[in-house]
Write an enzyme that holds these catalytic residues in place. Structure first.
Site, short mmCIF file in Angstrom:
data_model
loop_
_atom_site.label_atom_id
_atom_site.label_comp_id
_atom_site.label_asym_id
_atom_site.label_seq_id
_atom_site.Cartn_x
_atom_site.Cartn_y
_atom_site.Cartn_z
N ASP A 118 49.78 36.71 46.87
CA ASP A 118 48.83 36.33 45.83
C ASP A 118 48.97 34.85 45.55
O ASP A 118 50.08 34.29 45.70
CB ASP A 118 49.09 37.13 44.54
CG ASP A 118 47.96 36.99 43.54
OD1 ASP A 118 46.95 37.71 43.69
OD2 ASP A 118 48.06 36.14 42.64
N TYR A 166 44.37 29.35 35.82
CA TYR A 166 45.01 30.58 35.35
C TYR A 166 46.15 30.28 34.37
O TYR A 166 46.35 31.00 33.39
CB TYR A 166 45.54 31.38 36.53
CG TYR A 166 44.46 31.94 37.42
CD1 TYR A 166 43.82 33.13 37.11
CD2 TYR A 166 44.05 31.26 38.57
CE1 TYR A 166 42.81 33.65 37.92
CE2 TYR A 166 43.05 31.75 39.38
CZ TYR A 166 42.43 32.95 39.05
OH TYR A 166 41.42 33.44 39.85
#
Length: 354
Positions: free
Chosen positions: A77, A154
């Site tokens: 990820d 993020y």
């Protein structure tokens, strides 16, 4: 390490001759495959799957058992780096990634450490080594990272965002704070990708998923410049082979000329840019990767083949094209339609490489 049996992906990235256009799919190891869902259920959750070298290897190889792909991509990820910086990554069902800590102030940025890729992210390197071993030279392995700007979205927002309110406020109101954050992320990404290369990755891709939400000047200052720094610091040859670098900015087609000067070997294109126009604009500076709309895979097989034929015709003869989707494959795509896509690329592209 076993000798590489199929290197057309690497050769295409370096704009060298190939017999057919190589193809792989972003998110090719993922939840559109029933076997992936079974392995993820076995792992318990997404992060546990990423951190288990055997299971991460298993899901990386799953699409290669179904399709004649020309590359494998590490299953991981992009948010592994912020997690290693101490932000506490977790996933909420139906909500996507979240962080226990967010970055909003200069003190928050100052407190961040640049992780040691070999130790803090050893589970990623272990997966790379395992995958290279199990591939046995079948196809090359792609390593990857998010871009500093995309990682920052993020970290500052605390998860996914539609308007990037907190990050854009920082960018305009306290640009020096954001530059400090991006500098730390650029160093982290450089170290991370280099460690992946040393562990066995044979090409790397920088995913700038959210660069396209910026205006032109802001893109250059807060996204492109940091990717340029990363690329300049990467290992570009290992084990006697060049290690190509792909840079992908989603919705970045308007900046192709400056992107082509950033030092990458190839630029990823989404479906909003015509590949013939892109090739004309970048000339022979870089290879191009892309760029079929992933939604085409919802169509019937003949329509998929038609779209593949159109993109191949638009790129034309010559070297430097890696066929891919313009972004990740959708979770509801039919695997049989993905097979039609992959097979069509190989079958229909041969005439462009004689």
């Amino acid at each position: 390490m076993a000798e590489l049996q199929n290197d057309r992906f690497l050769r295409a990235l370096l704009r060298e001759p190939v017999d057919v256009t190589p193809v792989w799919m972003m998110r090719q190891a993922g939840r559109y495959l029933p076997e992936y869902k079974a392995t993820r259920a076995l792992a318990g959750d997404f992060l546990s799957l990423c951190k288990n070298r055997e299971l991460a290897c298993e899901v990386t190889l799953q699409p290669l058992e179904r399709f004649e792909l020309d590359a494998a991509i590490l299953f991981s990820d992009i948010l592994t780096i912020p997690d290693a910086m101490g932000l506490g990554l977790y996933f909420e069902e139906g909500e996507g990634p979240r962080f226990k800590k967010v970055i909003r102030t200069e003190k928050d940025v100052e407190a961040l450490k640049v992780p040691d890729a070999a130790t803090d992210l050893d589970y990623v390197m272990n997966a790379v080594k395992e995958i290279r071993s199990e591939l046995k030279g079948r196809v090359p392995l792609i390593g990857f990272s998010g871009s500093p700007w995309t990682l920052a979205t993020y970290m500052v927002e605390g998860g996914s965002s539609k308007d990037f309110r907190h990050l854009k406020k920082m960018m305009y109101a306290e640009p020096q704070v954001l530059h400090e954050l991006l500098s730390k992320l650029a160093q982290s990404v450089t170290n991370y990708l280099n460690e992946q290369i040393l562990s066995g990755a044979q090409a790397v891709q920088i995913f700038d998923t959210w660069g396209g939400v910026l205006s032109g000047d802001m893109y250059k200052a807060f996204s492109l410049d940091y990717m340029r720094k990363i690329i300049s610091g990467l290992i570009r040859e290992h084990d006697g082979r060049k290690v190509p670098v792909i840079m992908f900015t989603k919705n970045g087609g308007q900046w192709l000329e400056v992107m082509a000067d950033a030092g990458a070997d190839a630029l990823g294109l989404d479906w909003t840019t015509d590949i013939d126009d892109a090739r004309r604009r970048v000339g022979g500076k870089v290879a191009l990767q892309g760029n079929m709309d992933p939604s085409v895979l919802y169509a019937q097989p003949e329509r998929i083949r038609q779209e593949v034929a159109d993109i191949l015709q638009r790129f034309g003869t010559g070297n430097g094209h890696v066929f891919n989707l313009g972004h990740g494959i959708h979770q509801f795509a039919d695997p049989e339609h993905a097979k039609v896509f992959v097979d069509a690329v190989h079958e229909l592209s041969a005439k462009y490489h004689v």
